[in-house]
Enzyme design. Structure first.
Site, PDB file in Angstrom:
ATOM      1  N   CYS A  42      13.238  -5.353 -11.555  1.00 31.17           N
ATOM      2  CA  CYS A  42      12.615  -4.754 -11.228  1.00 31.17           C
ATOM      3  C   CYS A  42      11.103  -5.063 -11.548  1.00 31.17           C
ATOM      4  O   CYS A  42      10.977  -4.655 -13.095  1.00 31.17           O
ATOM      5  CB  CYS A  42      12.959  -4.058 -10.221  1.00 31.17           C
ATOM      6  SG  CYS A  42      11.558  -2.983  -9.305  1.00 31.17           S
ATOM      7  N   CYS A  45      11.002  -0.387 -12.207  1.00 35.41           N
ATOM      8  CA  CYS A  45      11.729   0.124 -13.549  1.00 35.41           C
ATOM      9  C   CYS A  45      12.597  -0.134 -14.001  1.00 35.41           C
ATOM     10  O   CYS A  45      13.648  -0.399 -14.196  1.00 35.41           O
ATOM     11  CB  CYS A  45      12.791   0.556 -12.079  1.00 35.41           C
ATOM     12  SG  CYS A  45      14.406  -0.620 -10.965  1.00 35.41           S
ATOM     13  N   CYS A  60       9.135 -23.030  -0.012  1.00 37.52           N
ATOM     14  CA  CYS A  60       8.276 -21.880   0.333  1.00 37.52           C
ATOM     15  C   CYS A  60       6.889 -21.133   0.214  1.00 37.52           C
ATOM     16  O   CYS A  60       6.696 -20.680   0.722  1.00 37.52           O
ATOM     17  CB  CYS A  60       9.170 -20.761   1.079  1.00 37.52           C
ATOM     18  SG  CYS A  60      10.337 -20.241  -0.163  1.00 37.52           S
ATOM     19  N   CYS A  90      13.869  -2.937  -4.640  1.00 40.07           N
ATOM     20  CA  CYS A  90      14.503  -2.616  -5.326  1.00 40.07           C
ATOM     21  C   CYS A  90      15.346  -1.480  -4.648  1.00 40.07           C
ATOM     22  O   CYS A  90      14.862  -0.228  -4.000  1.00 40.07           O
ATOM     23  CB  CYS A  90      13.692  -2.174  -6.220  1.00 40.07           C
ATOM     24  SG  CYS A  90      14.256  -1.235  -7.856  1.00 40.07           S
ATOM     25  N   CYS A  93      13.853   1.723  -6.813  1.00 36.75           N
ATOM     26  CA  CYS A  93      12.901   2.791  -6.779  1.00 36.75           C
ATOM     27  C   CYS A  93      11.963   1.848  -5.944  1.00 36.75           C
ATOM     28  O   CYS A  93      10.774   2.643  -4.970  1.00 36.75           O
ATOM     29  CB  CYS A  93      12.242   1.962  -8.408  1.00 36.75           C
ATOM     30  SG  CYS A  93      11.645   0.569  -7.922  1.00 36.75           S
ATOM     31  N   HIS A  96       8.969  -3.366  -2.761  1.00 39.17           N
ATOM     32  CA  HIS A  96       8.751  -4.309  -1.939  1.00 39.17           C
ATOM     33  C   HIS A  96       9.167  -5.480  -3.167  1.00 39.17           C
ATOM     34  O   HIS A  96       8.372  -5.529  -4.370  1.00 39.17           O
ATOM     35  CB  HIS A  96       7.645  -4.521  -1.040  1.00 39.17           C
ATOM     36  CG  HIS A  96       7.398  -5.045  -0.195  1.00 39.17           C
ATOM     37  ND1 HIS A  96       8.361  -5.473   1.009  1.00 39.17           N
ATOM     38  CD2 HIS A  96       6.738  -6.544  -0.820  1.00 39.17           C
ATOM     39  CE1 HIS A  96       8.140  -7.035   1.411  1.00 39.17           C
ATOM     40  NE2 HIS A  96       6.942  -7.380   0.403  1.00 39.17           N
ATOM     41  N   HIS A  99      11.373 -10.516   1.143  1.00 38.48           N
ATOM     42  CA  HIS A  99      12.294 -10.678   2.521  1.00 38.48           C
ATOM     43  C   HIS A  99      13.683 -11.518   2.374  1.00 38.48           C
ATOM     44  O   HIS A  99      13.266 -12.335   1.085  1.00 38.48           O
ATOM     45  CB  HIS A  99      11.787 -10.888   4.394  1.00 38.48           C
ATOM     46  CG  HIS A  99      10.390 -10.393   3.930  1.00 38.48           C
ATOM     47  ND1 HIS A  99       9.349 -10.526   3.476  1.00 38.48           N
ATOM     48  CD2 HIS A  99      10.280  -9.122   4.990  1.00 38.48           C
ATOM     49  CE1 HIS A  99       8.186  -9.566   4.346  1.00 38.48           C
ATOM     50  NE2 HIS A  99       9.199  -8.704   5.265  1.00 38.48           N
ATOM     51  N   ASP A 103      18.485 -19.140   5.930  1.00 37.13           N
ATOM     52  CA  ASP A 103      18.432 -20.180   6.112  1.00 37.13           C
ATOM     53  C   ASP A 103      18.415 -20.528   4.772  1.00 37.13           C
ATOM     54  O   ASP A 103      18.114 -21.966   3.966  1.00 37.13           O
ATOM     55  CB  ASP A 103      16.689 -21.270   6.734  1.00 37.13           C
ATOM     56  CG  ASP A 103      15.765 -20.078   5.856  1.00 37.13           C
ATOM     57  OD1 ASP A 103      16.305 -19.433   3.982  1.00 37.13           O
ATOM     58  OD2 ASP A 103      14.632 -20.140   6.311  1.00 37.13           O
ATOM     59  N   ARG A 111      18.350 -16.729   1.617  1.00 35.89           N
ATOM     60  CA  ARG A 111      17.005 -17.160   0.973  1.00 35.89           C
ATOM     61  C   ARG A 111      16.164 -15.912   0.775  1.00 35.89           C
ATOM     62  O   ARG A 111      15.865 -15.379   1.492  1.00 35.89           O
ATOM     63  CB  ARG A 111      16.139 -18.243   1.939  1.00 35.89           C
ATOM     64  CG  ARG A 111      15.350 -18.353   0.836  1.00 35.89           C
ATOM     65  CD  ARG A 111      14.238 -19.465   1.741  1.00 35.89           C
ATOM     66  NE  ARG A 111      13.752 -19.429   2.460  1.00 35.89           N
ATOM     67  CZ  ARG A 111      12.631 -19.249   3.596  1.00 35.89           C
ATOM     68  NH1 ARG A 111      11.750 -18.683   2.558  1.00 35.89           N
ATOM     69  NH2 ARG A 111      12.988 -19.031   4.809  1.00 35.89           N
ATOM     70  N   CYS A 113      12.950 -14.341  -0.550  1.00 37.20           N
ATOM     71  CA  CYS A 113      11.561 -14.850  -0.740  1.00 37.20           C
ATOM     72  C   CYS A 113      11.540 -14.129  -1.424  1.00 37.20           C
ATOM     73  O   CYS A 113      10.866 -13.099  -0.505  1.00 37.20           O
ATOM     74  CB  CYS A 113      11.283 -15.243   1.063  1.00 37.20           C
ATOM     75  SG  CYS A 113       9.622 -16.012   0.770  1.00 37.20           S
TER      76      CYS A 113
END
Length: 124
Positions: A42, A45, A60, A90, A93, A96, A99, A103, A111, A113
């Site tokens: 992360c 943190c 992707c 995470c 902490c 974000h 997602h 697939d 996956r 991503c």
């Protein structure tokens, strides 16, 4: 209210992604085409999140992994942008990360991503 601790520790782009759930542009992140052995942590943190041997080229535009480290990532329903998705954060902490989708390759079919700016890579 702006959290000054996060603002001071993260770059502007990392702050937008990690704390405001923004997304970096595809194919621009430093870890999209990164294949060294090590662990992805992360960016805020430094909790270990993904091992490099679970990274794969999904095409992707974002770093993709087929497995996270056990207990290090949390999962949250995300219905933004008129889509049903699973947001990953995470677990320590709540930054974000991106997602997770169904697939990916076997053995998990997942996956993860992930935005490069939400990650910090450390060599093995």
């Amino acid at each position: 209210m702006v959290d000054k601790t996060h603002r001071n520790q993260l770059s502007e782009d990392a702050y937008r992604v990690c704390r405001l759930a923004a997304t970096e542009h595809p194919f621009t992140g430093k870890y999209n085409d990164h294949w060294l052995d090590g662990v992805y942590h992360c960016a805020y943190c430094e909790q270990p999140l993904f091992d490099s041997n679970t990274k794969f080229n999904a095409g992707c535009g974002w770093p993709s992994f087929w497995l996270s480290r056990e207990g290090q990532v949390s999962y949250h329903e995300d219905n933004s942008l008129h889509m049903k998705r699973i947001e990953i954060k995470c677990a320590n902490c709540e930054s974000h990360l991106g997602h997770v989708f169904d697939d990916g390759p076997q053995p998990t079919g997942k996956r993860y991503c992930v935005n490069s700016v939400s990650l910090l890579f450390k060599n093995a």
